[in-house]
Design an enzyme around this catalytic site. Structure first.
Site, PDB file in Angstrom:
ATOM      1  N   HIS A 166       0.880  -1.116  -0.031  1.00  0.00           N
ATOM      2  CA  HIS A 166      -0.071  -0.005   0.256  1.00  0.00           C
ATOM      3  C   HIS A 166       1.025   1.150   0.063  1.00  0.00           C
ATOM      4  O   HIS A 166       1.569   1.478   0.955  1.00  0.00           O
ATOM      5  CB  HIS A 166      -0.748   0.014   1.239  1.00  0.00           C
ATOM      6  CG  HIS A 166      -1.698  -1.174   1.374  1.00  0.00           C
ATOM      7  ND1 HIS A 166      -2.083  -1.817   2.308  1.00  0.00           N
ATOM      8  CD2 HIS A 166      -2.533  -1.774  -0.079  1.00  0.00           C
ATOM      9  CE1 HIS A 166      -3.072  -2.937   2.032  1.00  0.00           C
ATOM     10  NE2 HIS A 166      -3.038  -3.032   0.767  1.00  0.00           N
ATOM     11  N   GLU A 169       1.654   3.965   2.535  1.00  0.00           N
ATOM     12  CA  GLU A 169       2.160   3.331   3.847  1.00  0.00           C
ATOM     13  C   GLU A 169       3.627   3.492   3.971  1.00  0.00           C
ATOM     14  O   GLU A 169       4.333   2.747   4.157  1.00  0.00           O
ATOM     15  CB  GLU A 169       1.496   2.174   4.431  1.00  0.00           C
ATOM     16  CG  GLU A 169      -0.184   2.065   4.556  1.00  0.00           C
ATOM     17  CD  GLU A 169      -0.706   0.706   4.396  1.00  0.00           C
ATOM     18  OE1 GLU A 169      -1.871   0.581   4.257  1.00  0.00           O
ATOM     19  OE2 GLU A 169      -0.046  -0.140   4.367  1.00  0.00           O
ATOM     20  N   HIS A 259       3.308  -2.558   6.863  1.00  0.00           N
ATOM     21  CA  HIS A 259       2.251  -1.867   6.549  1.00  0.00           C
ATOM     22  C   HIS A 259       2.268  -0.696   7.322  1.00  0.00           C
ATOM     23  O   HIS A 259       2.831  -0.751   8.301  1.00  0.00           O
ATOM     24  CB  HIS A 259       1.277  -2.535   6.522  1.00  0.00           C
ATOM     25  CG  HIS A 259       0.794  -3.596   5.440  1.00  0.00           C
ATOM     26  ND1 HIS A 259      -0.171  -3.376   4.470  1.00  0.00           N
ATOM     27  CD2 HIS A 259       1.490  -4.665   4.913  1.00  0.00           C
ATOM     28  CE1 HIS A 259      -0.020  -4.110   3.603  1.00  0.00           C
ATOM     29  NE2 HIS A 259       1.049  -4.933   3.784  1.00  0.00           N
ATOM     30  N   GLU A 335       2.113  -3.757  11.392  1.00  0.00           N
ATOM     31  CA  GLU A 335       1.251  -2.490  11.209  1.00  0.00           C
ATOM     32  C   GLU A 335       1.822  -1.631  12.021  1.00  0.00           C
ATOM     33  O   GLU A 335       2.053  -1.690  13.232  1.00  0.00           O
ATOM     34  CB  GLU A 335      -0.405  -2.859  11.464  1.00  0.00           C
ATOM     35  CG  GLU A 335      -0.874  -3.612  10.396  1.00  0.00           C
ATOM     36  CD  GLU A 335      -1.256  -3.179   9.383  1.00  0.00           C
ATOM     37  OE1 GLU A 335      -1.128  -1.979   8.902  1.00  0.00           O
ATOM     38  OE2 GLU A 335      -1.887  -3.940   8.333  1.00  0.00           O
TER      39      GLU A 335
HETATM   40 ZN    ZN Z   1      -1.355  -1.626   4.152  1.00  0.00          ZN
END
Ligand code: ZN
Length: 374
Positions: A166, A169, A259, A335
């Site tokens: 992504h 990010e 991420h 994350e």
């Molecule tokens: Zn992500």
């Protein structure tokens, strides 16, 4: 007064840009997609002038709770990104600022440009421990860079790490700087011992096109790469297709997919509890990694995170599930927050590039502690 975003990873649309006290903006949607949340633009010509900026379409973005308790990132020198108090009324995101200089940049998080990515690849290429290669090209014709670290005896573990599926990010590629820096430090005994046992395959940027285009979540074709792992094609998601091919060629003993999370103000790991072929060993390794990382970094925690999948219900189009199911290895999604780590807040900078780098080092340290268990 001027507002511009015609640069690497720029994203903003100006609705009203003639009055500093009432600047109205929209975030542009990702390429061929309805997702949007990433923004990055320059405000110039308003030194010492009170300005009010409002992003009018924040309430329709991909992760609306992401705006609650969020503070916008700003920078004069494009190196140091400080935070500015920001308010969200459920629809509009707004902040006030009186720029001290002629030009001030704003972004959702500290940007990581494709130019900086090229600098990173060039810099690590200089290490005798590194081989770099290009796996192929994206839809926009950019290179898919792979960094391999460690060339020693046969039989070393195959360690894969990838960031920025992504593209918005960006914290994930700041994390990569810390991880690479730690691994390539020839005076670091942890790295030296680890590289005797591990061969690293690192993709610092999985989504160059989305990065350059200023997307939050998709590539040039509008594909969310973290929903492409069991169905990637060269036409729609060459980024995943090329990396996956290489993984099947090398085998995988460990995979970390890095991420950022819009909503939660914490660092956490998501696992693969719902995969059909889940083994006891995989579950044990997943718990071990998180327990160790908690000890090594106070920026990591296990209290807050995503709900785990019920047995057998995992979505195998997602990287971590696909990897754990296909290779029977330890695979994880790390994350990091866009906001801050609420367990250890920094009022001036929030979660920042330097803190991402520290977590990158801690994650390699953690792997080193349990490399023999993989
Ligand atoms: Zn992500």
């Amino acid at each position: 007064m001027l507002i511009t975003s015609q640069f690497d990873s720029g994203n903003i649309e100006v609705i009203k840009g003639d009055d500093p006290s009432d600047i109205r903006l929209n975030i542009r949607k990702d390429s061929n997609s309805d997702f949007y949340q990433w923004f990055h633009f320059r405000l110039s010509g308003v030194a010492d002038t009170p300005c009010k900026l409002t992003i009018e379409n924040a309430g329709g973005s991909a992760y609306v709770p992401g705006w609650e308790n969020y503070k916008v990132c700003a920078s004069y020198d494009r190196e140091s990104w400080f935070r500015i108090d920001t308010s969200f009324d459920g629809q509009k995101l707004s902040w006030n600022v009186e720029p001290e200089q002629d030009s001030l940049y704003f972004a959702y998080f500290a940007p990581y440009s494709m130019d900086r990515h090229a600098d990173l690849i060039a810099e690590v290429s200089g290490s005798p421990l590194v081989r770099t290669s290009v796996l192929g090209h994206t839809l926009d014709g950019q290179d898919m860079d792979l960094v391999e670290v460690g060339f020693g005896p046969e039989g070393r573990k195959k360690i894969w790490m990838a960031a920025r599926q992504h593209p918005g990010e960006t914290m994930a590629e700041w994390w990569m700087e810390g991880a690479l820096d730690y691994l390539l430090d020839e005076d670091n005994p942890v790295a030296r011992a680890l590289l005797d046992k591990a061969h690293f395959y690192i993709v610092p940027n999985m989504n160059p096109d989305g990065s350059r285009r200023g997307n939050l979540r998709t590539n040039a074709a509008g594909a969310n790469l973290n929903r492409e792992w069991n169905c990637a094609t060269m036409e729609r998601s060459p980024e995943v297709y090329l990396v996956r091919e290489k993984m099947h060629e090398t085998g995988v003993d460990f995979h970390l997919d890095v991420h950022g999370d819009e909503n939660l103000p914490y660092n956490f790991i998501a696992g693969f509890e719902g995969i059909p072929s889940l083994t006891e060993k995989q579950s044990k390794l997943l718990a071990m990694y998180q327990d160790l990382l908690c000890v090594i970094s106070p920026d990591f925690q296990q209290e807050h995170g995503y709900d785990t999948d019920e047995p057998g219900t995992a979505n195998l189009s997602m990287c971590t599930n696909y990897m754990a199911e296909t290779f029977g290895c330890l695979a994880m999604t790390l994350e990091m927050p866009f906001k801050d780590n609420d367990d250890l807040p920094d009022l001036e900078y929030g979660w920042s590039p330097e803190r991402c780098r520290h977590l990158g080092r801690a994650c390699i340290d953690t792997l080193a502690q349990m490399i023999d268990e993989l």
